[in-house]
Design a protein around this motif. Sequence first.
Motif, PDB file in Angstrom:
ATOM      1  N   SER A   6       1.145  -0.838  -0.193  1.00  0.00           N
ATOM      2  CA  SER A   6      -0.054  -0.384   0.196  1.00  0.00           C
ATOM      3  C   SER A   6       0.800   1.526  -0.100  1.00  0.00           C
ATOM      4  CB  SER A   6      -1.076  -0.160   1.171  1.00  0.00           C
ATOM      5  OG  SER A   6       0.070   0.096   2.528  1.00  0.00           O
ATOM      6  N   ILE A  21      -2.912   3.973  -2.000  1.00  0.00           N
ATOM      7  CA  ILE A  21      -3.036   3.293  -3.896  1.00  0.00           C
ATOM      8  C   ILE A  21      -2.523   1.453  -2.824  1.00  0.00           C
ATOM      9  CG2 ILE A  21      -1.656   1.742  -5.889  1.00  0.00           C
ATOM     10  CD1 ILE A  21      -0.488   4.493  -5.916  1.00  0.00           C
ATOM     11  N   SER A  22      -3.152   0.397  -3.385  1.00  0.00           N
ATOM     12  CA  SER A  22      -3.560  -1.160  -2.437  1.00  0.00           C
ATOM     13  C   SER A  22      -2.801  -2.202  -3.549  1.00  0.00           C
ATOM     14  CB  SER A  22      -4.596  -0.918  -1.942  1.00  0.00           C
ATOM     15  OG  SER A  22      -4.635  -2.377  -0.981  1.00  0.00           O
ATOM     16  N   LEU A  23      -2.253  -2.042  -3.258  1.00  0.00           N
ATOM     17  CA  LEU A  23      -2.144  -4.005  -4.417  1.00  0.00           C
ATOM     18  C   LEU A  23      -1.915  -5.380  -3.150  1.00  0.00           C
ATOM     19  CD1 LEU A  23       1.039  -2.435  -6.028  1.00  0.00           C
ATOM     20  CD2 LEU A  23      -1.262  -2.995  -7.389  1.00  0.00           C
ATOM     21  N   THR A  26       1.533  -9.312  -4.932  1.00  0.00           N
ATOM     22  CA  THR A  26       1.712  -9.558  -6.684  1.00  0.00           C
ATOM     23  C   THR A  26       2.948 -10.491  -6.775  1.00  0.00           C
ATOM     24  OG1 THR A  26       2.332  -7.783  -8.142  1.00  0.00           O
ATOM     25  CG2 THR A  26       3.235  -7.143  -5.757  1.00  0.00           C
ATOM     26  N   VAL A  43      -0.332  -9.029 -11.073  1.00  0.00           N
ATOM     27  CA  VAL A  43      -1.004  -8.275 -10.366  1.00  0.00           C
ATOM     28  C   VAL A  43      -2.330  -8.595 -10.392  1.00  0.00           C
ATOM     29  CG1 VAL A  43      -1.673  -5.885  -9.093  1.00  0.00           C
ATOM     30  CG2 VAL A  43       0.121  -6.044 -10.949  1.00  0.00           C
ATOM     31  N   GLN A  45      -4.900  -7.647  -8.564  1.00  0.00           N
ATOM     32  CA  GLN A  45      -5.686  -6.825  -7.452  1.00  0.00           C
ATOM     33  C   GLN A  45      -5.644  -5.527  -7.617  1.00  0.00           C
ATOM     34  OE1 GLN A  45      -8.764  -7.938  -4.148  1.00  0.00           O
ATOM     35  NE2 GLN A  45      -7.836  -9.843  -4.236  1.00  0.00           N
ATOM     36  N   LEU A  46      -6.208  -4.614  -7.692  1.00  0.00           N
ATOM     37  CA  LEU A  46      -5.260  -2.868  -7.731  1.00  0.00           C
ATOM     38  C   LEU A  46      -7.027  -2.517  -7.773  1.00  0.00           C
ATOM     39  CD1 LEU A  46      -3.430  -0.949  -7.935  1.00  0.00           C
ATOM     40  CD2 LEU A  46      -3.791  -0.812 -10.535  1.00  0.00           C
ATOM     41  N   GLU A  61     -10.012   0.423 -10.577  1.00  0.00           N
ATOM     42  CA  GLU A  61     -10.774  -0.738  -9.610  1.00  0.00           C
ATOM     43  C   GLU A  61     -10.239  -1.952 -10.519  1.00  0.00           C
ATOM     44  OE1 GLU A  61     -13.098  -2.765  -6.188  1.00  0.00           O
ATOM     45  OE2 GLU A  61     -14.027  -1.073  -7.442  1.00  0.00           O
TER      46      GLU A  61
END
Length: 278
Positions: A6, A21-23, A26, A43, A45-46, A61
Amino acid sequence: QSGPISASIYQSNSDSPFTSISLPSTELAFFINPKAFLIESVVPQLLVTYNHENESHTVMEFAHETPMILKYKQHITNTHDLRYHKFLSIVMSQLQYTHHQQFITKIRNYFQSQLQTALRSEIGLSLPENIADLRKWRASSLVKLDITLLNPQLIIPVSLETPKDRFIANLMEMKITNTLSLSQDHTLTDNTTVVSKGMKLITEKNGEIQPIVREIDLNFMVANMIVNSIDQPNPNLKVKLSTSDIQCELKKEQYQMFFDMVNSNLLKGIQSLHDEQE
């Protein structure tokens, strides 16, 4: 493979981040040799959010069973020539992007202010003296794009205060590529092409969905002058749009929504930059 990642971006005059920003997870791989280095990322999810007046608004998203594949390659060289030295490739499905002009204005202003000093220093130290070397120097700083978006969705709310009143564009596919060109009058141009297929445009207001455009193919061509001609200067930016046949249905309330969106989202977002600078 890494765990959750994040990040937050703050303005200098605020204790609260204006974007996050959130990952959740990854995968990253790095490769390097004397001639180039390569970054590959998977990746799944984003999530990118814009924080405005204690409310969080989704900007981007992505969460799909087919993860986003990102590759970045950069040649390691001390020589400059009229070709790309940086390459970015992205393939992803079902990206949802919500356009808040105020967010775009803030993020652009943030990076411009952060990079301004470094850029001036770089130019002052290494700017070539003759026009031929200048073209090569500028070309080496550009990025070659190869981006494919499958079934992306573009959302433009009327305003931050009314996020559920919005325009929604659903596309079958979007492809973004670019090329370098040098004209006979020695203008160096970075030409970007955006091709979208099967776009359907609708409005949503008070939970009611109404169509505007059934299905359309778009082709944007943007010519960005990197080094202009000295003898016969060209416009710094040229935009060309071509479309397939358009069948459009626009009701009175949709027409009013359009003007409200332009004033309350686009123009108000641009004006926010001038308000911050005063």
